[in-house]
Design an enzyme around this catalytic site. Sequence first.
Site, PDB file in Angstrom:
ATOM      1  N   GLY A  16       0.832  -1.204   0.000  1.00  0.00           N
ATOM      2  CA  GLY A  16       0.000   0.000   0.000  1.00  0.00           C
ATOM      3  C   GLY A  16       0.863   1.249   0.000  1.00  0.00           C
ATOM      4  O   GLY A  16       0.615   2.201   0.743  1.00  0.00           O
ATOM      5  N   GLY A  20      -0.715   8.252   0.935  1.00  0.00           N
ATOM      6  CA  GLY A  20      -0.827   8.347   2.385  1.00  0.00           C
ATOM      7  C   GLY A  20       0.400   7.899   3.145  1.00  0.00           C
ATOM      8  O   GLY A  20       1.544   8.237   2.816  1.00  0.00           O
ATOM      9  N   ILE A  21       0.166   7.107   4.195  1.00  0.00           N
ATOM     10  CA  ILE A  21       1.229   6.673   5.105  1.00  0.00           C
ATOM     11  C   ILE A  21       2.268   5.828   4.367  1.00  0.00           C
ATOM     12  O   ILE A  21       3.474   5.980   4.573  1.00  0.00           O
ATOM     13  CB  ILE A  21       0.621   5.886   6.288  1.00  0.00           C
ATOM     14  CG1 ILE A  21      -0.220   6.825   7.170  1.00  0.00           C
ATOM     15  CG2 ILE A  21       1.706   5.206   7.115  1.00  0.00           C
ATOM     16  CD1 ILE A  21      -1.143   6.111   8.153  1.00  0.00           C
ATOM     17  N   TYR A 152     -13.984  -3.088  11.428  1.00  0.00           N
ATOM     18  CA  TYR A 152     -12.670  -2.477  11.180  1.00  0.00           C
ATOM     19  C   TYR A 152     -11.782  -2.571  12.424  1.00  0.00           C
ATOM     20  O   TYR A 152     -10.626  -3.012  12.349  1.00  0.00           O
ATOM     21  CB  TYR A 152     -12.855  -1.016  10.767  1.00  0.00           C
ATOM     22  CG  TYR A 152     -11.562  -0.267  10.567  1.00  0.00           C
ATOM     23  CD1 TYR A 152     -10.760  -0.513   9.451  1.00  0.00           C
ATOM     24  CD2 TYR A 152     -11.135   0.682  11.485  1.00  0.00           C
ATOM     25  CE1 TYR A 152      -9.560   0.173   9.268  1.00  0.00           C
ATOM     26  CE2 TYR A 152      -9.945   1.371  11.308  1.00  0.00           C
ATOM     27  CZ  TYR A 152      -9.159   1.116  10.205  1.00  0.00           C
ATOM     28  OH  TYR A 152      -7.972   1.789  10.024  1.00  0.00           O
TER      29      TYR A 152
END
Length: 245
Positions: A16, A20-21, A152
């Site tokens: 990923g 973002g991160i 989640y």
Amino acid sequence: MAKTKKLQGKVAVITGGTTGIGLAAAKLFVKEGAYVFITGRSQKELDEAVKAIGSNVTGVQGDIANLTDLDRLYEAVAIKGRIDVVFANAGVAEFAPLGKITEEHFDKLFDINVKGTLFTVQKALPLLNDGGSIILNGSVASVKGTPAFGVYGATKAALRSFVRTWTSDLKDRHIRSNVISPGPTDTPVIDGQPADAIARIVSTIPMGRMGEPDEIAKAALFLASDDSSFITGIELFVDGGRGQV
């Protein structure tokens, strides 16, 4: 005297890694001397991320929930012959309150966040150096009972459990396993959310603001490097105090 880079000569895998991160961590790891492999589901976003990172990076398209994609990732990484750091960052966030949870919602979150993360790490083991570092991207949601965050939060609590077990499983190889649990962070996931929803989130953070991807990336660098050589099995909250009060 030149400052020694914290990840000089290391090989890191960041899932990923296109936004973002993940992207912030990839940029920082390369800056600190690592060669980085990043993954993402969109080839276009992957190409853009590789360009943004600039050097010492390879992008491998794939979905962590697809084990064939993970095999392809590690075939690419095998060219380097080893891995020093795995940052299993990829995940998905979708929310539904109890009473509205569908089987599709449950399966999607557990397939990506739990199954995908587990096999990202397990399939890395043959290449992972003894003394290497495994970092999972958790969430403050694992310890806070936020409405609609049930499934989640449960997926992120599972990751917390994994690093405890892996610390024991991998102790003979001196491989450290830790989880970073960010609070609300200003990433593309937030884009498009209504302003009142953002304000509500920020109101729950003692520091009065959301985190920046770079702030989470610095915590990942700490756990990836020798600065954390005596740290394993922990959950490091990077959340502006959200999980503590």
